[in-house]
Design a protein around this motif. Sequence first.
Motif, mmCIF file in Angstrom:
data_model
loop_
_atom_site.group_PDB
_atom_site.id
_atom_site.type_symbol
_atom_site.label_atom_id
_atom_site.label_comp_id
_atom_site.label_asym_id
_atom_site.label_seq_id
_atom_site.Cartn_x
_atom_site.Cartn_y
_atom_site.Cartn_z
ATOM 1 N N GLU A 159 43.647 31.550 40.414
ATOM 2 C CA GLU A 159 43.958 32.688 39.534
ATOM 3 C C GLU A 159 42.703 33.454 39.146
ATOM 4 O O GLU A 159 42.689 34.686 39.147
ATOM 5 C CB GLU A 159 44.668 32.198 38.270
ATOM 6 C CG GLU A 159 46.121 31.895 38.528
ATOM 7 C CD GLU A 159 46.804 31.279 37.319
ATOM 8 O OE1 GLU A 159 46.286 31.418 36.197
ATOM 9 O OE2 GLU A 159 47.852 30.645 37.522
ATOM 10 N N ALA A 160 41.639 32.726 38.811
ATOM 11 C CA ALA A 160 40.382 33.390 38.412
ATOM 12 C C ALA A 160 39.812 34.190 39.583
ATOM 13 O O ALA A 160 39.367 35.323 39.419
ATOM 14 C CB ALA A 160 39.375 32.350 37.936
ATOM 15 N N LYS A 161 39.860 33.608 40.772
ATOM 16 C CA LYS A 161 39.337 34.303 41.957
ATOM 17 C C LYS A 161 40.190 35.532 42.284
ATOM 18 O O LYS A 161 39.672 36.560 42.715
ATOM 19 C CB LYS A 161 39.301 33.348 43.153
ATOM 20 C CG LYS A 161 38.151 32.358 43.115
ATOM 21 C CD LYS A 161 36.832 33.039 43.480
ATOM 22 C CE LYS A 161 35.703 32.047 43.657
ATOM 23 N NZ LYS A 161 34.449 32.683 44.097
ATOM 24 N N LEU A 162 41.493 35.403 42.092
ATOM 25 C CA LEU A 162 42.365 36.549 42.376
ATOM 26 C C LEU A 162 42.097 37.688 41.394
ATOM 27 O O LEU A 162 42.011 38.850 41.780
ATOM 28 C CB LEU A 162 43.840 36.127 42.332
ATOM 29 C CG LEU A 162 44.835 37.277 42.530
ATOM 30 C CD1 LEU A 162 44.592 38.006 43.855
ATOM 31 C CD2 LEU A 162 46.275 36.761 42.472
ATOM 32 N N ARG A 163 41.965 37.357 40.106
ATOM 33 C CA ARG A 163 41.685 38.420 39.121
ATOM 34 C C ARG A 163 40.358 39.090 39.420
ATOM 35 O O ARG A 163 40.213 40.303 39.300
ATOM 36 C CB ARG A 163 41.688 37.843 37.701
ATOM 37 C CG ARG A 163 43.072 37.504 37.245
ATOM 38 C CD ARG A 163 43.567 38.223 35.983
ATOM 39 N NE ARG A 163 42.677 39.078 35.270
ATOM 40 C CZ ARG A 163 42.377 38.953 33.974
ATOM 41 N NH1 ARG A 163 42.889 37.946 33.288
ATOM 42 N NH2 ARG A 163 41.606 39.818 33.378
ATOM 43 N N ALA A 164 39.369 38.284 39.814
ATOM 44 C CA ALA A 164 38.053 38.862 40.155
ATOM 45 C C ALA A 164 38.217 39.813 41.349
ATOM 46 O O ALA A 164 37.668 40.913 41.367
ATOM 47 C CB ALA A 164 37.062 37.749 40.487
#
Length: 341
Positions: free
Chosen positions: A151-156
């Motif tokens: 999720e963090a990588k996708l938001r980034a």
Amino acid sequence: MAKKRAFITGITGQDGSYLAELLLAKGYTVYGLIRRSSNDPLVRLPQRVRKDITYLYGNLRDSASLRRALEVARPDEIYNLAAQSDVGVSFKIPEETFEINYHGLGRLIHEAVAINPKVRIYQASTSEMYGSTKPPQNERSPFNPVSPYGEAKLRAHEDYVVGYRDRYGLFICSGILFNHESPRRGEHFVTRKITQSLAKIKLGLQKQLELGNLDAKRDWGFAGDYVEAMWRMLQQKKPVDYVISTGETHTVREFLAAAAKALGMTLTFTGKGLRETAMDEKGRVLVKINKNFYRPREVHSLRGDSRKARKELGWDPQVSFDELVTMMALADFERVRREQK
Ligand code: F7E
């Protein structure tokens, strides 16, 4: 022509070390961001490369430290490889994972662009962003992450890579890399855990290996091949995101069996789920399942479709699955044997 200047975050990791070697061979001046730590942060970097890199202290949680490092490096190209990269651990430290993997990229971009608006930035995105999307996964597949890491990588990727590129015209792109391994891989990832433990078992230094989900399928390539794709992305006329993968998928069980074979051992698997075991020729149980290594949510199957990168970047993976497993198994066997003496 002046030498090109590259700034690598995460230079002490597997990918950072291969990328630094590649860029030095291409004549770049290489700067690496390292965190202050009591351990030697450079262990993974081969000796011959260490001395040619300029190390700058700083980290992705601290804008001022990034600014200071970037003012010294004044890079033409930035490779953001630093991350909390352990998917299993991200369930236990979700805020910290977001802090580094999401906000860290934001800080890096803001500081970098203030110094040089034309800087080219590579962001290490990941197949974990696909999560529960069925394979094959490519640039047009939907993202359905199942872990705080994904999720963090996708938001980034969405906010800073796609968002800032569209809104502000920055040269920033994502490499959506599927799993990539090597003898320099961190020891808590499943491939290195397997090759290191089997080497120790073979040399009589360890009795058993405990693993989690053996049914998970991954598209495993060689990290040395994948850093070439990162560099190629930043040499393009326009910033474009690419999937980087082999297109082949294997279960963790298959990796385990292949690594054992490379060391001359034959494993026989019996039982199912938590009761599954793998025995050697003498009937000794070498591998057991431990439920603590299962994740709260799992990405069951990854197989990347990297046709776009092959066509537009002229990139092709050079190392096959069997070659990769053998390379890792033999490297660990040699290392463990050397350290034993
Ligand atoms: O797990 C299963 C586990 O931790 C692979 C990172 O570089 O690649 C990596 O993420 C599979 C999973 O890598 C154990 O459940 C079974 O299904 O080696 P891994 P990962 O989670 O795929 C992506 C592309 C990244 O971006 C990440 O940063 O193996 N598995 N038993 C196990 N995994 C571990 N670690 N340990 C076990 O004992």
